[in-house]
Design a protein around this motif. Structure first.
Motif, PDB file in Angstrom:
ATOM      1  N   GLN A 144     -14.330  -1.274   5.946  1.00 20.68           N
ATOM      2  CA  GLN A 144     -12.973  -1.197   5.407  1.00 20.68           C
ATOM      3  C   GLN A 144     -12.044  -2.114   6.208  1.00 20.68           C
ATOM      4  N   THR A 145     -11.076  -2.720   5.521  1.00 21.73           N
ATOM      5  CA  THR A 145     -10.058  -3.503   6.224  1.00 21.73           C
ATOM      6  C   THR A 145      -9.158  -2.551   7.003  1.00 21.73           C
ATOM      7  N   LEU A 146      -8.972  -2.837   8.299  1.00 20.59           N
ATOM      8  CA  LEU A 146      -8.287  -1.895   9.193  1.00 20.59           C
ATOM      9  C   LEU A 146      -6.897  -2.346   9.630  1.00 20.59           C
ATOM     10  N   TYR A 147      -6.593  -3.626   9.455  1.00 23.95           N
ATOM     11  CA  TYR A 147      -5.269  -4.141   9.793  1.00 23.95           C
ATOM     12  C   TYR A 147      -4.666  -4.768   8.543  1.00 23.95           C
ATOM     13  N   SER A 148      -3.350  -4.794   8.497  1.00 29.14           N
ATOM     14  CA  SER A 148      -2.680  -5.378   7.346  1.00 29.14           C
ATOM     15  C   SER A 148      -2.914  -6.884   7.324  1.00 29.14           C
ATOM     16  N   PRO A 149      -3.577  -7.421   6.271  1.00 29.46           N
ATOM     17  CA  PRO A 149      -3.816  -8.860   6.231  1.00 29.46           C
ATOM     18  C   PRO A 149      -2.538  -9.684   6.043  1.00 29.46           C
ATOM     19  N   ARG A 150      -1.626  -9.199   5.153  1.00 33.01           N
ATOM     20  CA  ARG A 150      -0.513 -10.054   4.755  1.00 33.01           C
ATOM     21  C   ARG A 150       0.856  -9.360   4.752  1.00 33.01           C
ATOM     22  N   TYR A 151       0.895  -8.070   4.557  1.00 34.09           N
ATOM     23  CA  TYR A 151       2.184  -7.381   4.457  1.00 34.09           C
ATOM     24  C   TYR A 151       2.848  -7.223   5.819  1.00 34.09           C
ATOM     25  N   ASP A 152       2.069  -6.852   6.807  1.00 32.64           N
ATOM     26  CA  ASP A 152       2.555  -6.584   8.166  1.00 32.64           C
ATOM     27  C   ASP A 152       1.852  -7.553   9.104  1.00 32.64           C
ATOM     28  N   ASN A 153       2.621  -8.381   9.793  1.00 36.02           N
ATOM     29  CA  ASN A 153       1.996  -9.400  10.641  1.00 36.02           C
ATOM     30  C   ASN A 153       1.532  -8.874  11.992  1.00 36.02           C
ATOM     31  N   ALA A 154       1.786  -7.591  12.294  1.00 36.78           N
ATOM     32  CA  ALA A 154       1.573  -7.127  13.658  1.00 36.78           C
ATOM     33  C   ALA A 154       0.704  -5.887  13.819  1.00 36.78           C
ATOM     34  N   HIS A 155       0.519  -5.080  12.764  1.00 42.23           N
ATOM     35  CA  HIS A 155      -0.050  -3.746  12.973  1.00 42.23           C
ATOM     36  C   HIS A 155      -1.335  -3.514  12.190  1.00 42.23           C
ATOM     37  N   TRP A 156      -1.994  -2.420  12.611  1.00 43.25           N
ATOM     38  CA  TRP A 156      -3.093  -1.929  11.789  1.00 43.25           C
ATOM     39  C   TRP A 156      -2.521  -1.269  10.538  1.00 43.25           C
ATOM     40  N   ASN A 157      -3.380  -1.016   9.546  1.00 45.44           N
ATOM     41  CA  ASN A 157      -2.953  -0.278   8.372  1.00 45.44           C
ATOM     42  C   ASN A 157      -3.296   1.198   8.562  1.00 45.44           C
ATOM     43  N   ASN A 158      -3.146   2.004   7.531  1.00 41.17           N
ATOM     44  CA  ASN A 158      -3.366   3.443   7.681  1.00 41.17           C
ATOM     45  C   ASN A 158      -4.816   3.791   8.014  1.00 41.17           C
ATOM     46  N   TYR A 159      -5.753   2.996   7.492  1.00 44.54           N
ATOM     47  CA  TYR A 159      -7.159   3.235   7.834  1.00 44.54           C
ATOM     48  C   TYR A 159      -7.408   2.971   9.317  1.00 44.54           C
ATOM     49  N   GLY A 160      -6.959   1.809   9.782  1.00 36.56           N
ATOM     50  CA  GLY A 160      -7.149   1.481  11.191  1.00 36.56           C
ATOM     51  C   GLY A 160      -6.452   2.464  12.105  1.00 36.56           C
ATOM     52  N   ALA A 161      -5.254   2.895  11.696  1.00 35.57           N
ATOM     53  CA  ALA A 161      -4.495   3.852  12.497  1.00 35.57           C
ATOM     54  C   ALA A 161      -5.261   5.166  12.639  1.00 35.57           C
ATOM     55  N   PHE A 162      -5.899   5.614  11.545  1.00 34.36           N
ATOM     56  CA  PHE A 162      -6.605   6.893  11.624  1.00 34.36           C
ATOM     57  C   PHE A 162      -7.862   6.782  12.494  1.00 34.36           C
ATOM     58  N   ILE A 163      -8.499   5.617  12.524  1.00 35.66           N
ATOM     59  CA  ILE A 163      -9.604   5.395  13.469  1.00 35.66           C
ATOM     60  C   ILE A 163      -9.076   5.560  14.898  1.00 35.66           C
ATOM     61  N   GLY A 164      -7.902   4.963  15.172  1.00 38.52           N
ATOM     62  CA  GLY A 164      -7.291   5.097  16.497  1.00 38.52           C
ATOM     63  C   GLY A 164      -6.945   6.538  16.819  1.00 38.52           C
ATOM     64  N   TYR A 165      -6.442   7.270  15.821  1.00 35.26           N
ATOM     65  CA  TYR A 165      -6.120   8.690  16.007  1.00 35.26           C
ATOM     66  C   TYR A 165      -7.364   9.476  16.421  1.00 35.26           C
ATOM     67  N   LEU A 166      -8.468   9.268  15.718  1.00 39.67           N
ATOM     68  CA  LEU A 166      -9.703  10.007  16.022  1.00 39.67           C
ATOM     69  C   LEU A 166     -10.201   9.700  17.431  1.00 39.67           C
ATOM     70  N   GLU A 167     -10.110   8.441  17.826  1.00 36.41           N
ATOM     71  CA  GLU A 167     -10.547   8.063  19.176  1.00 36.41           C
ATOM     72  C   GLU A 167      -9.676   8.726  20.246  1.00 36.41           C
ATOM     73  N   LEU A 168      -8.360   8.747  20.011  1.00 40.96           N
ATOM     74  CA  LEU A 168      -7.446   9.369  20.970  1.00 40.96           C
ATOM     75  C   LEU A 168      -7.692  10.865  21.066  1.00 40.96           C
TER      76      LEU A 168
END
Length: 512
Positions: free
Chosen positions: A205-229
């Protein structure tokens, strides 16, 4: 000859007309909104300030007004943006570059250095950072409070394959790699990045915003980070509640980044919505009296279950924009304070008495927060380190302000009961050495607080004609309710050489 002269005159007229039209059509409407940039344009400057004095910035403000309000400005912006992108593949936003497959990346000179591995830390820097984290860790260990550090990763780190090929990387080891390895091995800090989990998940799955947000992960990537934390938190609280993928309704939607209404980038993202009602409630204005940097990026939640642990998080937009509501499901109280305030970490710990502390930062922001940790005016030594020191008389101390109001008497201080927090500001010296002290502690009941000591106080230095007293100021925040319950407070000064303490300065608390 006549034809040549006529051509030159015509060319001159066309040129003068072209440069005159924008001047003639300059915008004269105050508060005009630029459609292209979606912001208010600069207003025409005034000769006088609101205080009635001459406006010394009038030339600078006039230049800003002229640049903003020139006729046809929006049209020129759009044309330039369109040409730059179509001809050269560039955007007119200086903080964004276009990579392969139209991926947008947030850039600054420091971020490019980070990508190229041109900012690797020296051994001295590592020691400074290590020493600072060690003090924090030891302080929290003494209180039996777990301390977790999470370094999140930029889009350029997880998706380097789409970075512009014109920017070369030197080696495979980054500053983040070196920092995490050093702090985890030498200082035994609980520090991690979600790098491995993100690289595994990006296969599906794509985990960071390709074009809308130049700086952040998207909701999928964020939830991966949440689980790790949360798996990290689980080491200390085995029964902690952790949300799973099954707790959410996940639905796709289209979103678009639109630059000046002429260059558009689209992508599909996924909205996450909890299937059940949240147990956490956001508390408004929790930090309004703390004078925080970026107070709008700090947030507090309480949970319906008061038996859960309390967490204090110093973090950035990688958590604030995506994960704070989910994290709050696991804690009776979650206080999230923007990481630019990391130099006041100890004060926040003393104020909110957390059961666990988390420091989170994205790797590109380490240039700002690591020096703040090193240069903090807080001392992570508790009063227990000095409790048995001999007591000297004649302390040199003055309490100037309580919540910004001048303190009229050094024997008693009025406390505004309508405020949840009370801020004390003053100065203290080592009077025997006529130098700054080591620290100042505030005793309230049976508890000791220290806040910040070493703040600039040029007036004290000037009064005593002693440059050594410049950094003699202190600032301490304390819960107002505790002050009222105690009825009396004591300030205790620790000498410069840490060999003695001064007789406590007792001050009565009076309700206002």
């Amino acid at each position: 000859m006549k034809a040549s002269k006529l051509f030159n005159v015509s060319l001159g007229v066309i040129f003068i007309t072209m440069i005159s039209i924008p001047l003639i059509t300059v915008n004269r409407t105050a508060g005009q909104i630029s459609v292209a940039e979606n912001r208010a344009l600069a207003s025409f400057p005034s000769l006088k300030t609101v205080e009635g004095t001459f406006n010394t910035q009038i030339i600078k403000e006039y230049e800003a007004w002229f640049n903003d309000n020139l006729g046809f400005r929006d049209e020129f912006l759009k044309l330039n943006t369109s040409l730059q992108y179509k001809l050269f593949g560039n955007l007119t936003r200086t903080d964004t570059i276009v990579g392969k497959n139209d991926w947008l990346y947030y850039v600054t000179p420091e971020i490019i250095k980070d990508y190229q591995h041109l900012n690797l830390p020296t051994s001295q820097q590592l020691e400074l950072w290590g020493d600072s984290f060690k003090l924090i860790n030891e302080y929290l260990d003494e209180k039996d409070i777990p301390f977790i550090t999470m370094i999140n990763l930029d889009k350029k780190t997880i998706y380097p394959e789409n970075y512009p090929s014109s920017i070369y990387k030197i080696g495979e080891v980054s500053r983040t790699d070196i920092l995490v390895d050093y702090l985890s091995s030498k200082e035994k800090l609980d520090i991690f990045t979600p790098k491995k989990a993100l690289f595994e998940a990006k296969k599906l799955q794509t985990l960071y915003s390709p074009r809308y947000d130049n700086a952040h992960w998207n909701n999928y990537g964020a939830f991966i980070g949440y689980l790790e934390l949360m798996e990290r938190v689980k080491k200390y609280y085995p029964n902690i509640k952790i949300l799973s993928w099954d707790d959410f309704e996940i639905t796709p939607y289209e979103r678009e980044f639109n630059l000046y209404d002429v260059v558009r980038f689209k992508e599909t993202d996924y909205a996450f919505k909890l299937k059940k009602e949240s147990n956490a409630v956001q508390i408004k204005d929790k930090f309004k009296d703390l004078n925080l940097i970026h107070s709008d990026l700090s947030v507090s939640y309480t949970n319906k279950d008061p038996n859960l642990p309390k967490v204090l998080i110093l973090g950035d937009s990688y958590l604030y924009n995506f994960l704070t509501p989910y994290i709050s499901e696991s804690f009776s109280e979650m206080n999230f304070i923007y990481t630019d305030n990391i130099n006041r970490l100890k004060s926040f710990i003393e104020l909110y008495n957390p059961d666990i502390v988390i420091y989170e930062n994205v790797e590109r922001m380490l240039d700002g927060t690591l020096p703040s940790i090193v240069e903090s005016s807080e001392s992570f030594k508790s009063y227990n380190s000095y409790v048995n020191l001999p007591v000297s008389s004649n302390p040199s101390f003055w309490l100037d302000y309580s919540n910004g109001e001048f303190v009229k008497s050094q024997n008693e201080v009025e406390v505004d009961t309508s405020k949840k927090l009370t801020n004390f500001v003053g100065w203290a010296l080592d009077s025997q050495e006529m130098s700054t002290a080591t620290n100042v502690f505030l005793k309230v009941g049976n508890k000791y607080y220290s806040g910040e000591y070493g703040l600039p106080r040029p007036s004290v230095s000037e009064y005593f004609n002693n440059s050594n007293l410049y950094n003699s100021g202190f600032s301490i925040n304390i819960n107002t309710e505790e002050l009222i319950d105690a009825g009396e407070i004591e300030f205790i000064i620790i000498s410069k050489d840490k060999e003695h303490q001064y007789k406590p300065i007792k001050i009565k608390i009076v309700e206002k």
